[in-house]
Design an enzyme around this catalytic site. Structure first.
Site, short mmCIF file in Angstrom:
data_model
loop_
_atom_site.label_atom_id
_atom_site.label_comp_id
_atom_site.label_asym_id
_atom_site.label_seq_id
_atom_site.Cartn_x
_atom_site.Cartn_y
_atom_site.Cartn_z
N ASP A 249 -1.96 -2.70 -1.80
CA ASP A 249 -2.65 -2.35 -3.02
C ASP A 249 -2.51 -0.83 -3.19
O ASP A 249 -2.06 -0.14 -2.27
CB ASP A 249 -4.12 -2.76 -2.90
CG ASP A 249 -4.94 -2.39 -4.12
OD1 ASP A 249 -4.41 -2.46 -5.25
OD2 ASP A 249 -6.11 -2.00 -3.94
N ASP B 172 -4.97 1.86 -5.39
CA ASP B 172 -6.24 2.58 -5.32
C ASP B 172 -7.10 2.08 -4.17
O ASP B 172 -7.24 0.87 -3.96
CB ASP B 172 -7.01 2.41 -6.63
CG ASP B 172 -6.38 3.19 -7.78
OD1 ASP B 172 -6.91 4.23 -8.16
OD2 ASP B 172 -5.32 2.75 -8.26
#
Length: 355
Positions: free
Chosen positions: A91, A93
């Site tokens: 991922d 953030d």
């Protein structure tokens, strides 16, 4: 831990025989899903106990974080024992960089990722950020992309495979040292899974229309200082721009996710097209597809990598409003809580791989 490890092994044996419903674990935990590898829970507990002193504490019982990190270690140990990892997806953030920030040159995860590339492991960034312009992804990931380009120039790594799948499962870019921003756009028709080709554009837009209506209702009901932001494959709410921009509360964001999720689940297009409604920290978005489709697309594009040879690293695994949660359907996973934990996870992975 030894007993639970045995239950998981029994469940995997039943999966292999096509009778997962008959496993002891399935009877104890009816909602249990698919395991891609065994979990070395006993060894993992000893590993984490040595670091976190879980069994030495007198008043503080094992915490959620103790359990989460023990499960991460169990997964890493199993992957390392079973041989090389062909693909690691991340991922963006809160996993590789702080929320709303970017992957800068000094980010400590970069040398760890370069080490994976030198070992022949492919890298994927599966993110909710959905852009059709590679320059936008370069802004967020320039530290890593520059480092890989420099490593190629210095002949430290040969033909690295790095792909970015944005909008959960909608926009694919591949690293190309000769391309602008080091990213080459890959047309959707060349990498889509067969199941994704059945998603009709009319149904996609109808789903986004329903989602937009639900989001507007949440804005009105909770009097949110928010505006609708719509893309070709997503729709969401973001704070109204300008001085004093509102920071939404966690409760407002989760309420918006759950309301929108329920409305879509009950809708006709919601039964035809997969979607993901998630809390982005200070926004809520509905994307077409989800990270299970994103990871599966990465696996297929890179030559048909198996779930047992893939690790997805992310921070959102709570079932409500968490977009990494669905990645569990495609591969093994590790649940981290900060970019610093990602760095520690990669160090631990290298540690177990070298044993």
């Amino acid at each position: 831990m030894h007993d639970v490890e045995a239950l998981i092994k029994d469940h995997i044996e039943h999966q292999t025989r096509g009778t997962p419903g008959r496993s002891k674990l399935k009877h104890l935990v009816p909602s249990v899903g698919t395991f891609f590898t065994p979990l070395l829970l006993e060894a993992a507990f000893k590993f984490q106990d040595d670091r976190r002193k879980i069994s030495s504490r007198r008043f503080v019982p094992p915490s959620f974080n103790d359990i989460r990190l023990t499960l991460n270690s169990a997964q890493l140990m199993s992957l390392a024992r079973n041989g090389s990892i062909d693909l690691v997806t991340f991922d963006g953030d809160v996993t590789l960089y702080d929320d709303g920030e970017s992957l800068t040159d000094e980010n400590p995860a970069i040398p760890r990722i370069l080490k994976l590339l030198r070992q022949g492991t492919h890298i994927g960034i599966v993110t909710a950020a959905g852009y059709t312009d590679g320059a936008k992804y370069y802004e967020r990931l320039h530290g890593l992309l520059d480092a890989v380009a420099n490593a190629i120039t210095e002949e430290e790594v040969e033909d690295p495979k790095i792909i970015i799948l944005g909008g959960e499962s909608n926009y694919l870019f591949e690293f190309d040292v000769h391309a602008e921003s080091f990213l080459k756009y890959i047309p959707r028709k060349t990498w889509m899974l067969d199941e994704m080709r059945s998603w009709q554009e009319e149904d996609i837009q109808s789903l986004l229309d329903v989602a937009e209506g639900a989001l507007r209702e949440c804005i009105d009901n909770m009097q949110l200082s928010a505006q609708i932001f719509r893309k070709d494959r997503a729709v969401g709410i973001i704070p109204v721009t300008g001085p004093g921009k509102e920071k939404f509360s966690r409760e407002q964001l989760e309420e918006t996710v759950l309301v929108t999720q329920q409305v879509l689940d009950l809708s006709i297009p919601g039964k035809k097209v997969p979607f993901c409604a998630f809390n982005g920290g200070n926004d809520v978005f509905v994307d077409i597809g989800d990270k299970s489709w994103g990871v599966l697309s990465c696996q297929r594009y890179l030559g048909g990598i198996e779930g047992s040879k893939t690790l997805h690293v992310g921070d959102q695994f709570l079932s409500a409003g968490a977009n990494d949660f669905k990645a569990r359907l495609a591969c093994t996973t590790a649940w981290i809580a900060s970019p610093a934990e990602t760095v520690a996870l990669l160090d631990e992975l290298h540690l177990h791989s070298e044993k």
